[in-house]
Write a protein that holds these residues in place. Structure first.
Motif, PDB file in Angstrom:
ATOM      1  N   THR A 159       0.861  -1.171   0.000  1.00 31.94           N
ATOM      2  CA  THR A 159       0.000   0.000   0.000  1.00 31.94           C
ATOM      3  C   THR A 159       0.903   1.228   0.000  1.00 31.94           C
ATOM      4  O   THR A 159       2.040   1.184   0.465  1.00 31.94           O
ATOM      5  CB  THR A 159      -0.925   0.036   1.234  1.00 31.94           C
ATOM      6  OG1 THR A 159      -0.113  -0.053   2.400  1.00 31.94           O
ATOM      7  CG2 THR A 159      -1.927  -1.100   1.197  1.00 31.94           C
ATOM      8  N   LYS A 160       0.387   2.286  -0.544  1.00 33.31           N
ATOM      9  CA  LYS A 160       1.166   3.518  -0.652  1.00 33.31           C
ATOM     10  C   LYS A 160       0.189   4.677  -0.654  1.00 33.31           C
ATOM     11  O   LYS A 160      -0.867   4.605  -1.294  1.00 33.31           O
ATOM     12  CB  LYS A 160       1.982   3.487  -1.951  1.00 33.31           C
ATOM     13  CG  LYS A 160       2.749   4.751  -2.226  1.00 33.31           C
ATOM     14  CD  LYS A 160       3.459   4.666  -3.581  1.00 33.31           C
ATOM     15  CE  LYS A 160       4.151   5.986  -3.853  1.00 33.31           C
ATOM     16  NZ  LYS A 160       4.809   6.009  -5.150  1.00 33.31           N
ATOM     17  N   GLU A 161       0.522   5.733   0.038  1.00 32.72           N
ATOM     18  CA  GLU A 161      -0.332   6.930   0.045  1.00 32.72           C
ATOM     19  C   GLU A 161      -0.245   7.598  -1.321  1.00 32.72           C
ATOM     20  O   GLU A 161       0.835   8.007  -1.754  1.00 32.72           O
ATOM     21  CB  GLU A 161       0.134   7.900   1.137  1.00 32.72           C
ATOM     22  CG  GLU A 161      -0.708   9.148   1.260  1.00 32.72           C
ATOM     23  CD  GLU A 161      -2.068   8.900   1.896  1.00 32.72           C
ATOM     24  OE1 GLU A 161      -2.945   9.768   1.735  1.00 32.72           O
ATOM     25  OE2 GLU A 161      -2.248   7.865   2.544  1.00 32.72           O
ATOM     26  N   ASN A 163      -1.409  10.709  -3.360  1.00 32.18           N
ATOM     27  CA  ASN A 163      -2.003  12.041  -3.209  1.00 32.18           C
ATOM     28  C   ASN A 163      -1.191  13.129  -3.912  1.00 32.18           C
ATOM     29  O   ASN A 163      -1.394  14.305  -3.663  1.00 32.18           O
ATOM     30  CB  ASN A 163      -2.155  12.393  -1.728  1.00 32.18           C
ATOM     31  CG  ASN A 163      -0.818  12.463  -1.007  1.00 32.18           C
ATOM     32  OD1 ASN A 163       0.250  12.396  -1.619  1.00 32.18           O
ATOM     33  ND2 ASN A 163      -0.869  12.584   0.312  1.00 32.18           N
ATOM     34  N   GLU A 189      -7.963   9.445  -5.961  1.00 27.44           N
ATOM     35  CA  GLU A 189      -6.862   9.120  -5.042  1.00 27.44           C
ATOM     36  C   GLU A 189      -7.364   8.328  -3.839  1.00 27.44           C
ATOM     37  O   GLU A 189      -6.733   7.344  -3.426  1.00 27.44           O
ATOM     38  CB  GLU A 189      -6.152  10.397  -4.594  1.00 27.44           C
ATOM     39  CG  GLU A 189      -5.379  11.082  -5.697  1.00 27.44           C
ATOM     40  CD  GLU A 189      -4.822  12.433  -5.303  1.00 27.44           C
ATOM     41  OE1 GLU A 189      -3.894  12.912  -5.980  1.00 27.44           O
ATOM     42  OE2 GLU A 189      -5.326  13.043  -4.319  1.00 27.44           O
ATOM     43  N   ASN A 190      -8.511   8.736  -3.290  1.00 27.21           N
ATOM     44  CA  ASN A 190      -9.086   8.002  -2.148  1.00 27.21           C
ATOM     45  C   ASN A 190      -9.422   6.565  -2.530  1.00 27.21           C
ATOM     46  O   ASN A 190      -9.185   5.635  -1.751  1.00 27.21           O
ATOM     47  CB  ASN A 190     -10.327   8.722  -1.616  1.00 27.21           C
ATOM     48  CG  ASN A 190      -9.988  10.023  -0.922  1.00 27.21           C
ATOM     49  OD1 ASN A 190      -8.855  10.210  -0.457  1.00 27.21           O
ATOM     50  ND2 ASN A 190     -10.941  10.919  -0.856  1.00 27.21           N
ATOM     51  N   ASN A 193      -6.212   4.638  -2.770  1.00 27.81           N
ATOM     52  CA  ASN A 193      -5.653   4.376  -1.444  1.00 27.81           C
ATOM     53  C   ASN A 193      -6.334   3.213  -0.741  1.00 27.81           C
ATOM     54  O   ASN A 193      -5.800   2.679   0.235  1.00 27.81           O
ATOM     55  CB  ASN A 193      -5.711   5.647  -0.581  1.00 27.81           C
ATOM     56  CG  ASN A 193      -4.656   6.646  -0.991  1.00 27.81           C
ATOM     57  OD1 ASN A 193      -3.559   6.280  -1.384  1.00 27.81           O
ATOM     58  ND2 ASN A 193      -4.995   7.922  -0.931  1.00 27.81           N
TER      59      ASN A 193
END
Length: 197
Positions: A159-161, A163, A189-190, A193
């Motif tokens: 997983t990676k933020e 944004n 983006e949400n 995520n």
């Protein structure tokens, strides 16, 4: 002077209720025709061979960033003179898919490129473009245009933020002063995520 007027904007090309805004220079139109002629003379037995042949045809093409950020509103940009990583892949895939279907028409190319570049294959607005490559892969797999084999060849989920676009809106002309576009990019983006990469 003709270099300064490098882009021709063609509005509302219609065929079978297909319409879109297209930006294509005279040089890119000529490059399309040259590629079509060259590819028709080459044997392309498998999709893999076709992709390699088409990809090699772009050797020597300069890397150019932000080739799609043109004009006041989102348009389908045809640029075969300068490519970034994603537009290279998009153009190679578009030509390769065309040749597997024995298509040679410019309208077929623009339809195929739109299908590849935009969410669910439709250019609706700036946020409808598949900006993040992880989303590009997933959406094109849903469309049946490719298969993500990362897990099959040993890829590890992470997983990676995500944004960057929303936190750097000043770098994107269509986000800088457009809160509606920004809200849609944040929604994308949400969603990303919440997904494994």
């Amino acid at each position: 002077m003709h270099f300064k007027i490098s882009f021709i904007l063609i509005l509302l090309i219609s065929q079978n209720s297909f319409s879109q805004q297209i930006v294509c220079s005279a040089q890119d139109s000529a490059a399309f025709e040259t590629k079509i002629e060259a590819f028709q003379k080459l044997p392309m037995e498998t999709m893999g061979n076709t992709i390699v042949t088409v990809g090699k045809s772009f050797l020597g093409t300069p890397y150019v960033a932000k080739t799609l950020e043109i004009g006041e509103t989102e348009a389908l940009v045809i640029n075969l003179q300068g490519l970034d990583c994603t537009t290279f892949i998009e153009n190679v895939l578009a030509f390769s898919l065309m040749f597997t279907k024995e298509q040679t028409d410019f309208n077929d190319f623009t339809k195929t490129l739109e299908t590849i570049r935009y969410k669910d294959g439709k250019l609706n607005s700036y946020p409808s473009r598949l900006h993040y490559f992880s989303e590009w892969i997933a959406n094109n797999q849903l469309k049946g245009l490719l298969k993500d084999i990362t897990a099959e060849i040993g890829g590890t989920p992470m997983t990676k933020e995500i944004n960057f676009m929303s936190t750097h809106r000043d770098l994107y002309p269509f986000l800088k002063n457009n809160d509606e576009n920004l809200a849609e990019i944040k929604a994308s983006e949400n969603y990303l995520n919440s997904q494994e990469i």
